[in-house]
Design a protein around this motif. Structure first.
Motif, PDB file in Angstrom:
ATOM      1  N   ILE A 364      31.704 -63.319  47.156  1.00 37.81           N
ATOM      2  CA  ILE A 364      32.214 -63.046  48.497  1.00 37.81           C
ATOM      3  C   ILE A 364      31.551 -61.788  49.033  1.00 37.81           C
ATOM      4  CG2 ILE A 364      34.276 -62.528  49.853  1.00 37.81           C
ATOM      5  CD1 ILE A 364      35.898 -63.875  47.609  1.00 37.81           C
ATOM      6  N   ASN A 365      31.010 -61.859  50.230  1.00 39.16           N
ATOM      7  CA  ASN A 365      30.436 -60.700  50.910  1.00 39.16           C
ATOM      8  C   ASN A 365      30.698 -60.894  52.400  1.00 39.16           C
ATOM      9  OD1 ASN A 365      28.842 -58.645  52.033  1.00 39.16           O
ATOM     10  ND2 ASN A 365      27.304 -58.795  50.422  1.00 39.16           N
ATOM     11  N   LEU A 366      31.763 -60.236  52.900  1.00 43.62           N
ATOM     12  CA  LEU A 366      32.239 -60.499  54.252  1.00 43.62           C
ATOM     13  C   LEU A 366      32.439 -59.201  55.035  1.00 43.62           C
ATOM     14  CD1 LEU A 366      35.040 -63.081  53.360  1.00 43.62           C
ATOM     15  CD2 LEU A 366      32.827 -63.621  54.406  1.00 43.62           C
ATOM     16  N   PRO A 367      32.073 -59.196  56.331  1.00 42.69           N
ATOM     17  CA  PRO A 367      32.419 -58.047  57.178  1.00 42.69           C
ATOM     18  C   PRO A 367      33.924 -58.071  57.475  1.00 42.69           C
ATOM     19  CG  PRO A 367      31.378 -59.756  58.488  1.00 42.69           C
ATOM     20  CD  PRO A 367      31.296 -60.209  57.061  1.00 42.69           C
ATOM     21  N   ILE A 368      34.568 -56.902  57.459  1.00 43.46           N
ATOM     22  CA  ILE A 368      35.992 -56.809  57.739  1.00 43.46           C
ATOM     23  C   ILE A 368      36.265 -55.610  58.635  1.00 43.46           C
ATOM     24  CG2 ILE A 368      36.755 -57.958  55.611  1.00 43.46           C
ATOM     25  CD1 ILE A 368      37.250 -55.197  54.408  1.00 43.46           C
ATOM     26  N   SER A 369      37.460 -55.601  59.216  1.00 42.16           N
ATOM     27  CA  SER A 369      37.913 -54.476  60.039  1.00 42.16           C
ATOM     28  C   SER A 369      39.415 -54.631  60.202  1.00 42.16           C
ATOM     29  CB  SER A 369      37.199 -54.473  61.409  1.00 42.16           C
ATOM     30  OG  SER A 369      37.485 -55.674  62.108  1.00 42.16           O
ATOM     31  N   GLY A 370      40.005 -53.811  61.044  1.00 36.22           N
ATOM     32  CA  GLY A 370      41.412 -53.992  61.346  1.00 36.22           C
ATOM     33  C   GLY A 370      42.346 -53.480  60.274  1.00 36.22           C
ATOM     34  N   ALA A 371      43.556 -54.107  60.203  1.00 35.44           N
ATOM     35  CA  ALA A 371      44.642 -53.557  59.394  1.00 35.44           C
ATOM     36  C   ALA A 371      45.005 -54.388  58.173  1.00 35.44           C
ATOM     37  CB  ALA A 371      45.885 -53.386  60.262  1.00 35.44           C
ATOM     38  N   LYS A 372      44.774 -55.699  58.179  1.00 36.39           N
ATOM     39  CA  LYS A 372      45.251 -56.558  57.104  1.00 36.39           C
ATOM     40  C   LYS A 372      44.125 -57.414  56.530  1.00 36.39           C
ATOM     41  CE  LYS A 372      49.752 -55.670  57.546  1.00 36.39           C
ATOM     42  NZ  LYS A 372      50.599 -55.094  56.487  1.00 36.39           N
ATOM     43  N   LEU A 373      44.155 -57.544  55.202  1.00 36.02           N
ATOM     44  CA  LEU A 373      43.273 -58.462  54.494  1.00 36.02           C
ATOM     45  C   LEU A 373      44.160 -59.403  53.694  1.00 36.02           C
ATOM     46  CD1 LEU A 373      40.346 -59.272  53.644  1.00 36.02           C
ATOM     47  CD2 LEU A 373      40.618 -57.693  51.720  1.00 36.02           C
ATOM     48  N   VAL A 374      43.959 -60.716  53.879  1.00 35.39           N
ATOM     49  CA  VAL A 374      44.837 -61.717  53.273  1.00 35.39           C
ATOM     50  C   VAL A 374      44.002 -62.722  52.485  1.00 35.39           C
ATOM     51  CG1 VAL A 374      46.540 -63.523  53.697  1.00 35.39           C
ATOM     52  CG2 VAL A 374      46.528 -61.472  55.124  1.00 35.39           C
ATOM     53  N   PHE A 375      44.468 -63.025  51.266  1.00 28.90           N
ATOM     54  CA  PHE A 375      43.903 -64.111  50.465  1.00 28.90           C
ATOM     55  C   PHE A 375      44.973 -65.193  50.354  1.00 28.90           C
ATOM     56  CE2 PHE A 375      41.619 -60.345  49.189  1.00 28.90           C
ATOM     57  CZ  PHE A 375      40.304 -60.774  49.062  1.00 28.90           C
ATOM     58  N   ARG A 376      44.700 -66.367  50.914  1.00 33.32           N
ATOM     59  CA  ARG A 376      45.643 -67.485  50.847  1.00 33.32           C
ATOM     60  C   ARG A 376      45.087 -68.544  49.895  1.00 33.32           C
ATOM     61  NH1 ARG A 376      46.161 -69.235  56.194  1.00 33.32           N
ATOM     62  NH2 ARG A 376      45.024 -71.165  55.822  1.00 33.32           N
ATOM     63  N   LEU A 377      45.857 -68.874  48.882  1.00 26.73           N
ATOM     64  CA  LEU A 377      45.445 -69.870  47.899  1.00 26.73           C
ATOM     65  C   LEU A 377      46.228 -71.145  48.139  1.00 26.73           C
ATOM     66  CD1 LEU A 377      45.407 -67.659  44.648  1.00 26.73           C
ATOM     67  CD2 LEU A 377      43.622 -67.931  46.391  1.00 26.73           C
ATOM     68  N   GLU A 378      45.508 -72.273  48.279  1.00 24.77           N
ATOM     69  CA  GLU A 378      46.127 -73.572  48.539  1.00 24.77           C
ATOM     70  C   GLU A 378      45.658 -74.570  47.493  1.00 24.77           C
ATOM     71  OE1 GLU A 378      45.091 -74.611  52.512  1.00 24.77           O
ATOM     72  OE2 GLU A 378      46.363 -73.057  53.435  1.00 24.77           O
ATOM     73  N   SER A 379      46.604 -75.249  46.858  1.00 22.84           N
ATOM     74  CA  SER A 379      46.268 -76.224  45.828  1.00 22.84           C
ATOM     75  C   SER A 379      45.513 -77.400  46.422  1.00 22.84           C
ATOM     76  CB  SER A 379      47.547 -76.717  45.135  1.00 22.84           C
ATOM     77  OG  SER A 379      48.167 -75.659  44.437  1.00 22.84           O
ATOM     78  N   GLY A 380      44.636 -78.002  45.597  1.00 20.06           N
ATOM     79  CA  GLY A 380      43.797 -79.109  46.035  1.00 20.06           C
ATOM     80  C   GLY A 380      44.321 -80.458  45.591  1.00 20.06           C
ATOM     81  N   VAL A 381      43.419 -81.327  45.153  1.00 23.25           N
ATOM     82  CA  VAL A 381      43.739 -82.742  44.938  1.00 23.25           C
ATOM     83  C   VAL A 381      44.709 -82.978  43.793  1.00 23.25           C
ATOM     84  CG1 VAL A 381      41.570 -83.563  45.926  1.00 23.25           C
ATOM     85  CG2 VAL A 381      41.670 -82.984  43.499  1.00 23.25           C
TER      86      VAL A 381
END
Length: 405
Positions: A364-381
């Motif tokens: 992962i290499n992403l530009p960010i800013s602001g106040a919140k960073l969220v990682f959402r994990l969602e189950s697959g098949v």
């Protein structure tokens, strides 16, 4: 009788040329003998594995990944990490004091100053000095149950007792007997003996550190600013300024240094694992709660989950390695794992990744800013079967104007 040896001019040139080559090889050999392994990070957050040969006059000399000798000014880089193969201590060391400017000093508690407005401390490298309570963020006497300071969240100074209980209020002074505290629910001060206290967190606001050229992290957990850093052979030496003291020259062996940050770059890095994590969406796998946790520099989580981090001011970029936990060539259980990781920045999706047996690792290499960073994990098949995430080596790039941490 004197003997004279006549050497043709052409041969003399060859011999001279051989001498120059030999001298160059000798220089390279000396450089090679003093190499120290490290990871070098620039402002683009690309990581290159190098071998340091010297560091002085704000110039870093090293062999790059192609084994080419480079010599560049430190302003081109943000950080040296994993120096000599050893990385930063993430858990708060003890005994230690954390200062409002981001420095952490391990060592020995020598007691309170006479008027109770500060403490006396001994550091193995810096020696003895006094620190005002106004400069202190946290004092750790013993290994506390909660490593992160909780004073700001609870609206006051917080004492963590050895049994895990917390007392919140206002610390008036330090005495010979203990910490004098006015509890939040009372107007009468009480004295808590030092023997009962694991740590003390003070609600002093963070302060922007003065401009620094280097910040060193030692393997004992010390984080300290420095100037005039010089690395040669097997020693690091630099000019350090203990609290309330004049600058003094100190040195340590190379084996004692874990990281070096370069203030001249205008940027700095912080580990995501040092930022308090909130798990807003509880993980329940077939009736079993599996909370996310931090171990060293790795965040362990199980889908479904929602992990939230409050970003420091000046956050600019995020890098991390997301890995399917337990994946190995011979581990057929990982065939069941299949989940999505969505990265959000202030509720805006900035990255989406699919992890399964065919794609067990992603960078992962992403530009960010602001106040919140969220990682959402969602189950697959396959549903939440073995949907376990390892988020490794996650760091955030900050502009230097941000508050030191």
């Amino acid at each position: 009788m004197r003997l004279f040896l006549s050497i043709p001019r052409r041969s003399r040139c060859v011999i001279a040329h051989v001498g120059v080559v030999a001298s160059a090889l000798l220089i390279l050999a000396n450089s090679a003998s003093a190499q120290t392994d490290a990871e070098l990070i620039g402002s683009d957050l690309d990581i290159q594995r190098i071998k340091i040969t010297s560091l002085h006059d704000q110039t870093l000399s090293y062999f790059d990944q192609q084994r080419i000798l480079q010599s560049k000014p430190i302003r081109e880089f943000v950080q040296l990490r994993s120096v000599n193969g050893v990385d930063q201590i993430i858990t708060l060391p003890y005994p230690s004091i954390s200062l409002v400017d981001g420095q952490v000093l391990t060592g020995e508690w020598l007691g309170a100053v006479v008027d109770g407005t500060g403490l006396r401390w001994r550091h193995e490298v810096l020696g003895d000095f006094e620190v005002s309570l106004d400069e202190v963020k946290q004092i750790v006497w013993n290994n506390p149950p909660l490593q992160n300071a909780v004073s700001q969240e609870q609206g006051g100074d917080t004492i963590t007792l050895n049994n895990g209980d917390h007392l919140t209020g206002f610390v008036t002074s330090l005495s010979k007997q203990g910490v004098e505290l006015i509890p939040a629910s009372s107007t009468q001060p009480v004295t808590i003996p030092y023997a009962r206290i694991a740590s003390l967190a003070l609600a002093n606001p963070d302060q922007q550190p003065q401009a620094f050229t280097y910040r060193l992290t030692l393997i004992d957990g010390t984080k300290i600013f420095g100037e005039d850093l010089n690395f040669s052979g097997d020693e690091f030496s630099w000019l350090a300024t203990p609290p309330g003291q004049s600058p003094r020259s100190v040195q340590v062996m190379v084996e004692e240094v874990a990281r070096i940050e370069f203030g001249a770059s205008g940027y700095r890095l912080i580990d995501l694992t040092t930022i308090p994590m909130q798990q807003l969406k509880p993980t329940n796998v077939f009736g079993l709660d599996i909370p996310a946790r931090v171990i060293g520099q790795t965040i362990h989580a199980h889908a479904p989950a929602k992990l939230v981090f409050d970003l420091p001011s000046g956050s600019n970029r995020l890098i991390a390695n997301a890995q399917l936990a337990g994946h190995q060539q011979t581990d057929r259980d990982s065939e069941w794992a299949d989940f999505h990781m969505i990265v959000l920045n202030d509720e805006i999706e900035i990255g989406r990744y699919h992890l399964n047996d065919q794609n067990p690792l992603t960078h992962i290499n992403l530009p960010i800013s602001g106040a919140k960073l969220v990682f959402r994990l969602e189950s697959g098949v396959n549903g939440p079967i073995l949907d376990r995430l390892l988020l490794r080596d996650a760091v955030i790039l900050l502009k230097q104007t941000a508050t030191g941490q």
